[in-house]
Design a protein around this motif. Sequence first.
Motif, PDB file in Angstrom:
ATOM      1  N   LEU A   1       0.814  -1.211   0.000  1.00 34.22           N
ATOM      2  CA  LEU A   1       0.000   0.000   0.000  1.00 34.22           C
ATOM      3  C   LEU A   1       0.851   1.267   0.000  1.00 34.22           C
ATOM      4  CD1 LEU A   1      -2.960   1.004   0.161  1.00 34.22           C
ATOM      5  CD2 LEU A   1      -2.716   0.966   2.660  1.00 34.22           C
ATOM      6  N   GLN A   2       0.616   2.120  -0.977  1.00 32.17           N
ATOM      7  CA  GLN A   2       1.229   3.435  -1.162  1.00 32.17           C
ATOM      8  C   GLN A   2       2.753   3.360  -1.245  1.00 32.17           C
ATOM      9  OE1 GLN A   2      -0.625   6.479   1.191  1.00 32.17           O
ATOM     10  NE2 GLN A   2       0.778   8.065   0.496  1.00 32.17           N
ATOM     11  N   PRO A   3       3.269   2.908  -2.373  1.00 35.55           N
ATOM     12  CA  PRO A   3       4.721   2.811  -2.533  1.00 35.55           C
ATOM     13  C   PRO A   3       5.376   4.187  -2.562  1.00 35.55           C
ATOM     14  CG  PRO A   3       3.644   2.444  -4.635  1.00 35.55           C
ATOM     15  CD  PRO A   3       2.552   2.512  -3.604  1.00 35.55           C
ATOM     16  N   GLY A   4       6.359   4.375  -1.688  1.00 33.82           N
ATOM     17  CA  GLY A   4       7.077   5.640  -1.643  1.00 33.82           C
ATOM     18  C   GLY A   4       8.302   5.651  -2.528  1.00 33.82           C
ATOM     19  N   GLY A   5       8.657   4.500  -3.051  1.00 29.88           N
ATOM     20  CA  GLY A   5       9.821   4.440  -3.917  1.00 29.88           C
ATOM     21  C   GLY A   5      10.479   3.087  -3.814  1.00 29.88           C
ATOM     22  N   GLY A   6      11.690   3.012  -4.319  1.00 29.95           N
ATOM     23  CA  GLY A   6      12.410   1.751  -4.313  1.00 29.95           C
ATOM     24  C   GLY A   6      13.837   1.962  -4.735  1.00 29.95           C
ATOM     25  N   ALA A   7      14.536   0.858  -4.957  1.00 29.65           N
ATOM     26  CA  ALA A   7      15.939   0.905  -5.352  1.00 29.65           C
ATOM     27  C   ALA A   7      16.302  -0.431  -5.968  1.00 29.65           C
ATOM     28  CB  ALA A   7      16.825   1.206  -4.139  1.00 29.65           C
TER      29      ALA A   7
ATOM     30  N   ASP B   1      18.433  -7.375  -8.524  1.00 29.57           N
ATOM     31  CA  ASP B   1      17.418  -7.306  -7.480  1.00 29.57           C
ATOM     32  C   ASP B   1      16.897  -5.881  -7.341  1.00 29.57           C
ATOM     33  OD1 ASP B   1      17.760 -10.052  -6.535  1.00 29.57           O
ATOM     34  OD2 ASP B   1      19.694  -9.365  -5.773  1.00 29.57           O
ATOM     35  N   ALA B   2      15.582  -5.760  -7.168  1.00 28.93           N
ATOM     36  CA  ALA B   2      14.957  -4.463  -6.919  1.00 28.93           C
ATOM     37  C   ALA B   2      13.987  -4.621  -5.755  1.00 28.93           C
ATOM     38  CB  ALA B   2      14.215  -3.974  -8.161  1.00 28.93           C
ATOM     39  N   VAL B   3      13.764  -3.533  -5.041  1.00 24.15           N
ATOM     40  CA  VAL B   3      12.794  -3.557  -3.946  1.00 24.15           C
ATOM     41  C   VAL B   3      11.909  -2.330  -4.035  1.00 24.15           C
ATOM     42  CG1 VAL B   3      14.324  -4.846  -2.386  1.00 24.15           C
ATOM     43  CG2 VAL B   3      14.275  -2.339  -2.282  1.00 24.15           C
ATOM     44  N   GLY B   4      10.708  -2.450  -3.473  1.00 26.30           N
ATOM     45  CA  GLY B   4       9.800  -1.327  -3.311  1.00 26.30           C
ATOM     46  C   GLY B   4       9.306  -1.300  -1.882  1.00 26.30           C
ATOM     47  N   VAL B   5       9.067  -0.084  -1.367  1.00 27.79           N
ATOM     48  CA  VAL B   5       8.624   0.081   0.020  1.00 27.79           C
ATOM     49  C   VAL B   5       7.222   0.667   0.028  1.00 27.79           C
ATOM     50  CG1 VAL B   5       9.040   1.282   2.190  1.00 27.79           C
ATOM     51  CG2 VAL B   5      10.963   0.336   0.916  1.00 27.79           C
ATOM     52  N   GLY B   6       6.281  -0.025   0.664  1.00 28.97           N
ATOM     53  CA  GLY B   6       4.933   0.491   0.858  1.00 28.97           C
ATOM     54  C   GLY B   6       4.878   1.298   2.142  1.00 28.97           C
ATOM     55  N   VAL B   7       4.736   2.613   2.018  1.00 26.21           N
ATOM     56  CA  VAL B   7       4.868   3.467   3.201  1.00 26.21           C
ATOM     57  C   VAL B   7       3.677   3.326   4.145  1.00 26.21           C
ATOM     58  CG1 VAL B   7       6.338   5.086   1.951  1.00 26.21           C
ATOM     59  CG2 VAL B   7       3.891   5.524   2.081  1.00 26.21           C
ATOM     60  N   ARG B   8       2.504   3.056   3.601  1.00 26.05           N
ATOM     61  CA  ARG B   8       1.345   2.787   4.459  1.00 26.05           C
ATOM     62  C   ARG B   8       1.173   1.302   4.731  1.00 26.05           C
ATOM     63  NH1 ARG B   8      -3.989   5.219   2.423  1.00 26.05           N
ATOM     64  NH2 ARG B   8      -4.709   4.302   4.385  1.00 26.05           N
ATOM     65  N   GLY B   9       1.577   0.473   3.804  1.00 25.01           N
ATOM     66  CA  GLY B   9       1.492  -0.969   4.002  1.00 25.01           C
ATOM     67  C   GLY B   9       2.546  -1.503   4.956  1.00 25.01           C
ATOM     68  N   ARG B  10       3.620  -0.688   5.180  1.00 26.25           N
ATOM     69  CA  ARG B  10       4.705  -1.051   6.084  1.00 26.25           C
ATOM     70  C   ARG B  10       5.343  -2.388   5.682  1.00 26.25           C
ATOM     71  NH1 ARG B  10       3.009  -0.274  12.238  1.00 26.25           N
ATOM     72  NH2 ARG B  10       1.099  -1.334  11.590  1.00 26.25           N
TER      73      ARG B  10
END
Length: 361
Positions: free
Chosen positions: A196-202, A209-218
């Motif tokens: 939920l609500q991805p704030g970005g990634g790297a 390998d890539a990752v995404g962070v859901g800022v509301r999904g934690r």
Amino acid sequence: MAVATVVVLAGLLAGCGSSGAPATPAPTSTAPTTTESPATPLAEAPEPAVSPPAQAGLPGTVIPLAGAPEGIAVTAGGTVAVNVRNPDGLDILPIDAVRPGSTTPPPTFVALRSEGRHLTLVGPDGPALSAGEKDGTLSVIDLRGGRIDYTVPTTGPAPHEAFAVGADTIFVANEFGNSFSIIRDRQVVRTVPTSLQPGGGAATADGRDAVGVGVRGRQITEYTATGDIVGSANCGAGPTHTVAGDDGLFWVNDTNGDAVLGFEATPGGPRQVASIPTGPGSKPYGDAYDTARHTLWVTLTGSNELLGLTLSGTGIRHRVVIPTVRQPNSVAVDPTTGEAVVTGSTTDGQLQFVTYPDALR
């Protein structure tokens, strides 16, 4: 490289030139797996602190830069690019122009169709990637020529950050679309779900390998370069931004949890391997990683400070805390010199240039 240690520092990491203590073993509860229950979503997305006024006599060189500067990148050739607003665009200037005794010329301004929040580079000298939050576009900017190379329309609702995955793929985090748009050959070829609500990634330097962070999904989710989901893990009390470190590690700012969390990319998904407290109320937000010096930079918006950590795996070799301009929402690093550049993201904003400190050598 397998990493199985956790770094825990009590209180705010302060002081110059001190050696880090050996890492302590990780309790089993700090290594989430893909079989965990998802974290309870946050009612609101984590945000940086509203910073107090900056202290006087800041280190380094400080120059004014209007337009609430935020996203920032520095090329290997010493070009600084900064997202600004009102009007929306990109300011470009040579880093040598802000050396003591130099006359700082007005930056080159590249008008963008929409406000960009974060700025990343495809390669050491660009081009730069700016996701337009207002109109759902991705702008790819040639920094050497000071012009937009091309624009990809309609990537998704409120794209917040774009980043390169290898040499030919771009991921765009659609903050209000709960998705990544995957771009190749100047067009969206796939859309994949995120927490939920991805704030970005790297992504790792090799693009594997890539990752995404859901800022509301934690949660943090690991992807292949083609967008297939490898796995997910719980990710703090309210994460915001992430940056790739060494050896398949990703560092995540847990803004609500006042900590920096380390995750290792594995064949089964991300695994938490480190937790570094940054001090009560510090609100870590912006981040950058200097691969040449193995140094992680994190802005502490609650205290107008820049935390620098020289790392060996998850162990801290040296650390420093540097006072910054007000509202330090973003930081970038000159890959050639190690100089850190911090944005003061206020209407009458500033840039602060901090020479790579002896404390981290």
